[in-house]
Motif scaffolding. Sequence first.
Motif, mmCIF file in Angstrom:
data_model
loop_
_atom_site.group_PDB
_atom_site.id
_atom_site.type_symbol
_atom_site.label_atom_id
_atom_site.label_comp_id
_atom_site.label_asym_id
_atom_site.label_seq_id
_atom_site.Cartn_x
_atom_site.Cartn_y
_atom_site.Cartn_z
ATOM 1 N N GLN A 146 -39.277 -9.958 -16.204
ATOM 2 C CA GLN A 146 -37.834 -10.037 -15.986
ATOM 3 C C GLN A 146 -37.493 -9.711 -14.539
ATOM 4 O O GLN A 146 -36.587 -10.308 -13.953
ATOM 5 N N ALA A 147 -38.230 -8.760 -13.951
ATOM 6 C CA ALA A 147 -38.012 -8.448 -12.542
ATOM 7 C C ALA A 147 -38.383 -9.640 -11.659
ATOM 8 O O ALA A 147 -37.693 -9.952 -10.677
ATOM 9 N N PHE A 148 -39.463 -10.332 -12.020
ATOM 10 C CA PHE A 148 -39.861 -11.529 -11.289
ATOM 11 C C PHE A 148 -38.787 -12.609 -11.379
ATOM 12 O O PHE A 148 -38.496 -13.310 -10.402
ATOM 13 N N LEU A 149 -38.171 -12.730 -12.544
ATOM 14 C CA LEU A 149 -37.120 -13.720 -12.713
ATOM 15 C C LEU A 149 -35.906 -13.411 -11.844
ATOM 16 O O LEU A 149 -35.136 -14.312 -11.492
ATOM 17 N N ALA A 150 -35.708 -12.136 -11.475
ATOM 18 C CA ALA A 150 -34.612 -11.789 -10.566
ATOM 19 C C ALA A 150 -34.822 -12.437 -9.205
ATOM 20 O O ALA A 150 -33.864 -12.868 -8.544
ATOM 21 N N ILE A 151 -36.083 -12.545 -8.781
ATOM 22 C CA ILE A 151 -36.390 -13.215 -7.514
ATOM 23 C C ILE A 151 -36.055 -14.700 -7.618
ATOM 24 O O ILE A 151 -35.459 -15.287 -6.707
ATOM 25 N N ILE A 152 -36.430 -15.306 -8.740
ATOM 26 C CA ILE A 152 -36.090 -16.711 -8.934
ATOM 27 C C ILE A 152 -34.575 -16.891 -8.949
ATOM 28 O O ILE A 152 -34.042 -17.908 -8.483
ATOM 29 N N GLY A 153 -33.845 -15.881 -9.465
ATOM 30 C CA GLY A 153 -32.383 -15.945 -9.461
ATOM 31 C C GLY A 153 -31.816 -16.054 -8.059
ATOM 32 O O GLY A 153 -30.819 -16.756 -7.831
ATOM 33 N N VAL A 154 -32.434 -15.386 -7.093
ATOM 34 C CA VAL A 154 -32.010 -15.498 -5.697
ATOM 35 C C VAL A 154 -32.181 -16.933 -5.210
ATOM 36 O O VAL A 154 -31.294 -17.518 -4.585
ATOM 37 N N VAL A 155 -33.335 -17.520 -5.517
ATOM 38 C CA VAL A 155 -33.610 -18.888 -5.076
ATOM 39 C C VAL A 155 -32.638 -19.871 -5.731
ATOM 40 O O VAL A 155 -32.143 -20.797 -5.083
ATOM 41 N N MET A 156 -32.335 -19.672 -6.999
ATOM 42 C CA MET A 156 -31.417 -20.570 -7.691
ATOM 43 C C MET A 156 -29.990 -20.441 -7.146
ATOM 44 O O MET A 156 -29.237 -21.421 -7.109
ATOM 45 N N ALA A 157 -29.616 -19.242 -6.703
ATOM 46 C CA ALA A 157 -28.305 -19.062 -6.080
ATOM 47 C C ALA A 157 -28.228 -19.852 -4.775
ATOM 48 O O ALA A 157 -27.225 -20.524 -4.488
ATOM 49 N N ALA A 158 -29.304 -19.776 -3.979
ATOM 50 C CA ALA A 158 -29.345 -20.566 -2.735
ATOM 51 C C ALA A 158 -29.326 -22.060 -3.064
ATOM 52 O O ALA A 158 -28.651 -22.857 -2.400
ATOM 53 N N TRP A 159 -30.060 -22.434 -4.107
ATOM 54 C CA TRP A 159 -30.125 -23.844 -4.507
ATOM 55 C C TRP A 159 -28.749 -24.398 -4.863
ATOM 56 O O TRP A 159 -28.372 -25.486 -4.425
ATOM 57 N N VAL A 160 -27.982 -23.641 -5.662
ATOM 58 C CA VAL A 160 -26.702 -24.184 -6.121
ATOM 59 C C VAL A 160 -25.717 -24.337 -4.965
ATOM 60 O O VAL A 160 -24.908 -25.267 -4.955
ATOM 61 N N ALA A 161 -25.779 -23.452 -3.976
ATOM 62 C CA ALA A 161 -24.881 -23.596 -2.822
ATOM 63 C C ALA A 161 -25.180 -24.895 -2.074
ATOM 64 O O ALA A 161 -24.270 -25.650 -1.710
ATOM 65 N N ILE A 162 -26.461 -25.158 -1.848
ATOM 66 C CA ILE A 162 -26.863 -26.391 -1.162
ATOM 67 C C ILE A 162 -26.482 -27.610 -1.993
ATOM 68 O O ILE A 162 -25.960 -28.603 -1.476
ATOM 69 N N PHE A 163 -26.717 -27.530 -3.285
ATOM 70 C CA PHE A 163 -26.388 -28.629 -4.198
ATOM 71 C C PHE A 163 -24.901 -28.960 -4.139
ATOM 72 O O PHE A 163 -24.512 -30.130 -4.047
#
Length: 469
Positions: A352-369
């Motif tokens: 779950q802690a690892f998924l928090a890192i992926i959450g950061v990447v997905m936040a950056a992704w949605v802004a670009i999208f």
Amino acid sequence: MGTMTVEQNGINKVPESERRGRPSGLFWPWAGSNLSLFGVAFGVYIVGLGLGVFPAIITGAIGYALSFGLVGLVAIAGARSGVPTMTLGRAPFGYQGNKLPAALSYISNVGWETVLVTLSAQGGAAILGRVAPGIPTATATAVCFVVAALVTIVVGVYGHAMIMAVQKYLTYAFIVLTVVYMVLMAPRLGTSLETTAGFGGWVGGVIFAMTLLGLGWVNCGADYSRYLPTSSRPSRVATWTMLGGAVPPMLLLVFGVLLAGGDPQLADAAAADPVGALAGALPTWFLLPYLLTAIGGFLAGAIMDIYSSGLSMLALGVPVRRHYAVLIDGALMVLAGYYVLFVSDSFLATFQAFLAIIGVVMAAWVAIFLVDMWRWRDGGRDYDERLLRPGAPALNVPGLISLVTASVVGVGLIASADPNIARVVGFLMSEDLKAGTFASANIGVVVALVLAGVLYFAISGLASRRSRD
């Protein structure tokens, strides 16, 4: 496409002849997938930032609305194009460049469906232990896990039409049972909480609420709107997605906040184990309905995840049909779930802690999208022209630079209680910041969101001017 027919569409554009329904139908899948009892724990978490009852409710409402507002904006692209989310990501990242965020989206979806099915099995076993004390815990856990995994995989294989129908009826059932549950627990609620945090605590509450809910779904927003007619009003698509995702879990958050104000000990226990702790305070006659509510809430989210993970696999270029991709995802989920339940004692917290890192990447992704979607719409062109035609651009350098840069900065501004993850995050914060509200609010997620959007807007605009010159 009938409810009992296996969906044949993959990441292709859904034909106009198969596109039907109204934007209001989007309320049900998003409501059902966010009505798990995790919502009660979320209220306790926000109170833990030093906020009283009303500040916690206000910041939670704002954070939920903002984060699922982003999901709603992504959903607009699905209705416009008829294409799922991670395939649309080829526009800002390129055909090959999109494989990086698509892979992370796939890991995130499979990870969360594993977590949710595991939690449903653990919760079911705990309650069965009270209803039928003679059943061994391992047996009860195994039975609940098999049932939960099977339901998730079967609904995911049938696809979009069944998901939309199942989530609607699950939502009806959850609402009724949740209301009964809240009535039974009403004597334990209260408002005796003081606000000890300053303005930073309010900001932290909003950010924390965003990370708890909508930002975890941005990579799935278009998957459920792509069957709507092209003529669907974008404002309605975004609004109904936001209402479905934000309003029902907000009721659970309010309950969690009031529980923290009336019974702090129970609230603390619920923060760690919402299913088991909250079941302990219930009369025996309501345990079975409560079991259905707890398990059903987790499974509704897992069903959405397994469907979207299959689409992410196809966006990676894996040459299989959509329903076979779901079966592969289901097999991975079963293997990972077995390991979590019966082998490892600490894997779940680390993952779950690892998924928090992926959450950061997905936040950056949605802004670009979203920046790309806005700029592309402004040009009056269609997504499909550059996503599905042969010879689509392999790389979009501005998108990749923005994604990597914002993700690195965001990861540097989050903290983790897991010692393994803590070694690779938070490197841009001092020890004092790591120990305070700044870190616990995971502000790095929002920093990545804003930075990625600004960078992509600036770099892509510069690249466009140079190409014109």
